[in-house]
Motif scaffolding. Structure first.
Motif, PDB file in Angstrom:
ATOM      1  N   THR A 205      50.099  51.318  33.262  1.00 18.98           N
ATOM      2  CA  THR A 205      50.540  50.686  34.237  1.00 18.98           C
ATOM      3  C   THR A 205      49.449  50.951  35.498  1.00 18.98           C
ATOM      4  OG1 THR A 205      52.895  51.258  33.702  1.00 18.98           O
ATOM      5  CG2 THR A 205      52.571  50.888  36.004  1.00 18.98           C
ATOM      6  N   VAL A 206      49.239  49.812  36.142  1.00 17.95           N
ATOM      7  CA  VAL A 206      48.251  49.790  37.324  1.00 17.95           C
ATOM      8  C   VAL A 206      49.196  49.535  38.504  1.00 17.95           C
ATOM      9  CG1 VAL A 206      46.342  48.689  38.333  1.00 17.95           C
ATOM     10  CG2 VAL A 206      46.543  48.771  36.000  1.00 17.95           C
ATOM     11  N   VAL A 207      49.171  50.359  39.438  1.00 24.61           N
ATOM     12  CA  VAL A 207      49.648  50.421  40.651  1.00 24.61           C
ATOM     13  C   VAL A 207      48.506  49.973  41.630  1.00 24.61           C
ATOM     14  CG1 VAL A 207      50.782  51.774  42.574  1.00 24.61           C
ATOM     15  CG2 VAL A 207      51.478  52.596  40.117  1.00 24.61           C
ATOM     16  N   GLU A 208      48.954  48.654  41.992  1.00 27.62           N
ATOM     17  CA  GLU A 208      47.724  48.171  42.560  1.00 27.62           C
ATOM     18  C   GLU A 208      47.470  48.623  44.235  1.00 27.62           C
ATOM     19  OE1 GLU A 208      48.875  44.046  40.536  1.00 27.62           O
ATOM     20  OE2 GLU A 208      47.466  43.789  42.440  1.00 27.62           O
ATOM     21  N   ALA A 209      46.317  48.582  44.608  1.00 24.70           N
ATOM     22  CA  ALA A 209      45.948  48.495  46.122  1.00 24.70           C
ATOM     23  C   ALA A 209      46.408  47.626  46.913  1.00 24.70           C
ATOM     24  CB  ALA A 209      44.497  48.884  46.274  1.00 24.70           C
ATOM     25  N   VAL A 210      47.084  47.489  47.895  1.00 21.41           N
ATOM     26  CA  VAL A 210      47.721  46.334  48.659  1.00 21.41           C
ATOM     27  C   VAL A 210      46.720  46.091  49.818  1.00 21.41           C
ATOM     28  CG1 VAL A 210      49.541  45.605  49.945  1.00 21.41           C
ATOM     29  CG2 VAL A 210      50.143  46.773  48.100  1.00 21.41           C
ATOM     30  N   GLY A 211      46.220  44.765  49.756  1.00 20.77           N
ATOM     31  CA  GLY A 211      45.644  44.512  51.046  1.00 20.77           C
ATOM     32  C   GLY A 211      44.131  44.368  50.644  1.00 20.77           C
ATOM     33  N   TRP A 212      43.880  44.982  49.337  1.00 21.19           N
ATOM     34  CA  TRP A 212      42.017  44.820  49.170  1.00 21.19           C
ATOM     35  C   TRP A 212      41.819  43.136  48.488  1.00 21.19           C
ATOM     36  CZ3 TRP A 212      38.862  44.558  44.495  1.00 21.19           C
ATOM     37  CH2 TRP A 212      37.778  44.872  44.681  1.00 21.19           C
ATOM     38  N   GLU A 213      40.654  42.835  48.863  1.00 24.98           N
ATOM     39  CA  GLU A 213      40.275  41.590  48.524  1.00 24.98           C
ATOM     40  C   GLU A 213      38.975  41.790  47.972  1.00 24.98           C
ATOM     41  OE1 GLU A 213      40.397  38.942  51.912  1.00 24.98           O
ATOM     42  OE2 GLU A 213      42.654  38.784  51.781  1.00 24.98           O
ATOM     43  N   ARG A 214      38.430  41.047  47.190  1.00 24.82           N
ATOM     44  CA  ARG A 214      37.230  41.087  46.475  1.00 24.82           C
ATOM     45  C   ARG A 214      36.025  41.070  47.192  1.00 24.82           C
ATOM     46  NH1 ARG A 214      39.357  41.461  41.516  1.00 24.82           N
ATOM     47  NH2 ARG A 214      37.222  42.134  40.950  1.00 24.82           N
ATOM     48  N   GLY A 215      35.810  40.600  48.374  1.00 25.22           N
ATOM     49  CA  GLY A 215      34.983  40.452  49.433  1.00 25.22           C
ATOM     50  C   GLY A 215      34.764  41.728  50.439  1.00 25.22           C
ATOM     51  N   MET A 216      35.626  42.893  50.227  1.00 27.99           N
ATOM     52  CA  MET A 216      35.657  43.938  50.626  1.00 27.99           C
ATOM     53  C   MET A 216      34.859  44.850  50.198  1.00 27.99           C
ATOM     54  SD  MET A 216      39.612  44.436  52.058  1.00 27.99           S
ATOM     55  CE  MET A 216      40.295  43.490  53.572  1.00 27.99           C
ATOM     56  N   ASP A 217      33.711  45.647  50.996  1.00 27.27           N
ATOM     57  CA  ASP A 217      33.154  46.645  50.514  1.00 27.27           C
ATOM     58  C   ASP A 217      33.800  48.032  51.055  1.00 27.27           C
ATOM     59  OD1 ASP A 217      32.099  46.985  53.054  1.00 27.27           O
ATOM     60  OD2 ASP A 217      30.108  46.543  52.371  1.00 27.27           O
ATOM     61  N   ALA A 218      33.464  49.246  50.791  1.00 31.37           N
ATOM     62  CA  ALA A 218      34.146  50.321  51.403  1.00 31.37           C
ATOM     63  C   ALA A 218      34.486  50.260  52.917  1.00 31.37           C
ATOM     64  CB  ALA A 218      33.294  51.629  50.876  1.00 31.37           C
ATOM     65  N   GLU A 219      33.280  49.818  53.521  1.00 31.10           N
ATOM     66  CA  GLU A 219      33.495  50.013  55.115  1.00 31.10           C
ATOM     67  C   GLU A 219      34.621  48.907  55.510  1.00 31.10           C
ATOM     68  OE1 GLU A 219      29.090  51.866  56.242  1.00 31.10           O
ATOM     69  OE2 GLU A 219      29.469  49.651  55.514  1.00 31.10           O
ATOM     70  N   ALA A 220      34.706  47.869  54.799  1.00 30.97           N
ATOM     71  CA  ALA A 220      35.554  46.587  55.205  1.00 30.97           C
ATOM     72  C   ALA A 220      36.903  47.137  54.904  1.00 30.97           C
ATOM     73  CB  ALA A 220      35.267  45.248  54.528  1.00 30.97           C
ATOM     74  N   LEU A 396      42.971  41.607  39.414  1.00 31.00           N
ATOM     75  CA  LEU A 396      44.146  41.682  39.939  1.00 31.00           C
ATOM     76  C   LEU A 396      44.119  41.449  41.315  1.00 31.00           C
ATOM     77  CD1 LEU A 396      45.146  45.298  38.455  1.00 31.00           C
ATOM     78  CD2 LEU A 396      46.217  43.146  37.958  1.00 31.00           C
ATOM     79  N   TYR A 397      42.861  41.132  42.042  1.00 28.61           N
ATOM     80  CA  TYR A 397      42.862  40.850  43.535  1.00 28.61           C
ATOM     81  C   TYR A 397      42.333  39.524  43.722  1.00 28.61           C
ATOM     82  CZ  TYR A 397      43.780  45.695  42.896  1.00 28.61           C
ATOM     83  OH  TYR A 397      44.214  47.240  42.821  1.00 28.61           O
ATOM     84  N   PRO A 398      42.624  39.051  45.052  1.00 25.99           N
ATOM     85  CA  PRO A 398      41.971  37.648  45.428  1.00 25.99           C
ATOM     86  C   PRO A 398      40.625  37.883  45.802  1.00 25.99           C
ATOM     87  CG  PRO A 398      43.500  38.718  47.178  1.00 25.99           C
ATOM     88  CD  PRO A 398      43.548  39.444  45.831  1.00 25.99           C
ATOM     89  N   LEU A 399      40.172  36.526  45.857  1.00 22.70           N
ATOM     90  CA  LEU A 399      38.619  36.665  46.269  1.00 22.70           C
ATOM     91  C   LEU A 399      38.509  37.009  47.829  1.00 22.70           C
ATOM     92  CD1 LEU A 399      35.658  35.373  46.008  1.00 22.70           C
ATOM     93  CD2 LEU A 399      36.844  33.258  46.851  1.00 22.70           C
ATOM     94  N   GLY A 400      39.352  36.444  48.637  1.00 22.95           N
ATOM     95  CA  GLY A 400      38.957  36.821  50.001  1.00 22.95           C
ATOM     96  C   GLY A 400      37.857  36.240  50.564  1.00 22.95           C
ATOM     97  N   SER A 401      37.392  36.914  51.631  1.00 21.13           N
ATOM     98  CA  SER A 401      35.772  36.660  52.378  1.00 21.13           C
ATOM     99  C   SER A 401      34.978  37.402  51.792  1.00 21.13           C
ATOM    100  CB  SER A 401      36.174  37.045  53.955  1.00 21.13           C
ATOM    101  OG  SER A 401      36.386  38.226  54.067  1.00 21.13           O
ATOM    102  N   ARG A 402      33.669  36.679  51.906  1.00 23.17           N
ATOM    103  CA  ARG A 402      32.299  37.370  51.663  1.00 23.17           C
ATOM    104  C   ARG A 402      31.958  38.418  52.520  1.00 23.17           C
ATOM    105  NH1 ARG A 402      28.441  35.828  48.447  1.00 23.17           N
ATOM    106  NH2 ARG A 402      29.479  33.986  48.082  1.00 23.17           N
ATOM    107  N   PRO A 403      31.517  39.655  52.181  1.00 22.37           N
ATOM    108  CA  PRO A 403      31.295  40.683  53.072  1.00 22.37           C
ATOM    109  C   PRO A 403      30.246  40.086  54.192  1.00 22.37           C
ATOM    110  CG  PRO A 403      30.191  41.217  50.858  1.00 22.37           C
ATOM    111  CD  PRO A 403      31.167  40.026  50.725  1.00 22.37           C
ATOM    112  N   ALA A 404      30.281  40.457  55.355  1.00 23.96           N
ATOM    113  CA  ALA A 404      29.430  40.195  56.327  1.00 23.96           C
ATOM    114  C   ALA A 404      27.936  40.537  56.027  1.00 23.96           C
ATOM    115  CB  ALA A 404      29.828  40.736  57.568  1.00 23.96           C
TER     116      ALA A 404
END
Length: 443
Positions: A205-220, A396-404
């Protein structure tokens, strides 16, 4: 439950704190260390107990439950004073021995909550793999409390590991920079390497992280950075690590014993030629600054070294693996009599292979190409979407925005045109990938 209002992401462990039932029934063992905290930095283990979770044991990885051990070390801890729970050391423990640890612990399910770095040779994911295999063999369920990949999830880079070079810095055929979260990686491994090793897949079972998008690095993410190991102090370190960790297979210092491990490399024999030669390559997203330093411990401890610091100017363009390979080729060309590979008479990491670089790269092809004077670039897989190697179905996670990007100032680029961010042979822009999946997934 209080959380840090600045965080854009709710981690899997924070969701379990709010609803322990997400882990399923029975007695739970928590695979964790000092990174296993809620977004407000409260340690997860006592919080899970307070929330009513049936937590009965803790399991620690390399560096130990509290993260005090250096590379290749753990901690001699039998019980956690904060919770009173027994602590089981899993480092360098696998096979039947690990099966026995699980059976004696009395757990019905393991909850995995460790902060990964996103590189194949970072050992926490192989602790996860070994425990998944043992859990499958012993009938223990496995739950991943997912966390973001601190490098983001848009890109994978580097070759797949050749199974003949499997070790604890790479158990299965994944790229050097894998581009997945631990939950996604567990989904991929479960139907491939875990099933082969255990004879069956684990109940996952994977309990997903909510709100993370693939374009986010640690600081985002807005989550606090807790150094996952003693030589991973900052997100900047993590962005360099998938490339500069390869220098552990050489006679250079990779910066351990300094305040900037993996952001600097050096050796006693380097000279004024190295930094300009790297600048001439026009590698995208990075500049090289010449420096001198004295490591307090590890390779070349106490000696004055000359080398370079990597200054990443554009994380979206920077390709750490290809950058490191270009650096190694430059070293081999400029210092053929001094540059050498690190060897171990009894075999590196307990394998029969003498050269540690082969285990890090996942085969002997990089070493043989450089020793022969061949162009190593064809060995580097182009940076690509992780779904290409892992399969879109594990994402499991959407693309989202590219990191700045972190652009160079006009004046800086004008002063040093050879260091400006460009698309060169050693790095190319990244494709984007789709992501999908439910908030709670089973595979």
């Amino acid at each position: 439950m209080s959380t840090d209002d600045r965080a854009a992401v709710t981690t899997g462990i924070a969701r379990l704190r709010a609803s322990p039932a997400l882990a399923g029934p029975g007695r739970l063992g928590l695979v964790t260390n000092h990174t296993g905290v809620l977004p407000d930095l409260r340690p997860a283990a006592p919080e899970l107990l307070e929330a009513g979770a049936r937590l009965v044991a803790l399991f620690g990885p390399e560096h130990g439950l509290y993260g005090s051990g250096q590379a290749g070390e753990s901690e001699a801890v039998d019980a956690d004073p904060a919770t009173g729970l027994p602590v089981h050391d899993t480092y360098r423990c696998d096979g039947e021995r690990l099966d026995e640890v699980l059976l004696l612990s009395g757990v019905d399910a393991l909850v995995y909550d460790l902060q990964d770095i996103g590189a194949r040779f970072y050992t926490y994911v192989w602790t996860m793999f070994d425990l998944m295999v043992s859990a499958a063999r012993t009938g223990v369920r496995f739950v991943v409390a997912d966390r973001p990949n601190p490098l983001g999830g848009l890109v994978s880079e580097g070759p797949l590991l050749d199974p003949g070079w499997a070790s604890f810095v790479g158990r299965a055929a994944i790229p050097v920079r894998h581009g997945l979260t631990c939950g996604e990686l567990a989904r991929h491994l479960n139907t491939s390497a875990v099933a082969r090793a255990a004879g069956r897949a684990v109940d996952l079972t994977v309990v997903e992280a909510v709100g993370w998008e693939r374009g986010m690095d640690a600081e985002a993410t807005g989550l606090p950075w807790v150094a996952p190991s003693p030589n991973m102090p900052t997100p900047a370190t993590a962005h360099c690590y998938p490339g500069t960790c390869l220098f552990e297979g050489t006679n250079l210092s990779e910066g351990r014993g300094t305040t900037q491990p993996f952001e600097i490399v050096g050796a006693p024999y380097l000279d004024a030629r190295f930094a300009p030669a790297l600048a001439e390559l026009g590698l995208p997203g990075v500049r090289f600054r010449e420096l001198r330093y004295v490591p307090a411990f590890h390779e070349h401890a106490g000696r004055l070294l000359r080398g370079v610091q990597l200054h990443v100017t554009d994380r979206a363009a920077f390709a750490p693996v290809r950058t490191a390979v270009a650096m190694l080729a430059t070293l081999r060309r400029l210092y053929p009599k001094d540059f050498a590979w690190r060897t171990a008479k009894a075999g590196a990491e307990g394998t029969g292979h003498r050269h540690f670089i082969d285990l890090l790269w996942g085969s002997d092809r990089l070493r043989l190409a450089l020793d022969a004077g061949d162009d190593p670039l064809p060995l580097c897989e182009e940076p690509a979407p992780p779904g290409r190697w892992a399969g879109e179905d594990v994402l499991l996670y959407p693309l989202g925005s590219r990191p700045a990007a972190l652009p160079l100032k006009e004046s800086d680029a004008h002063e040093d045109p050879t260091a400006a961010t460009t698309v060169a042979d050693y790095g190319r822009p990244h494709d984007r990938i789709p992501g999908r999946g439910p908030r709670l997934s089973r595979r």
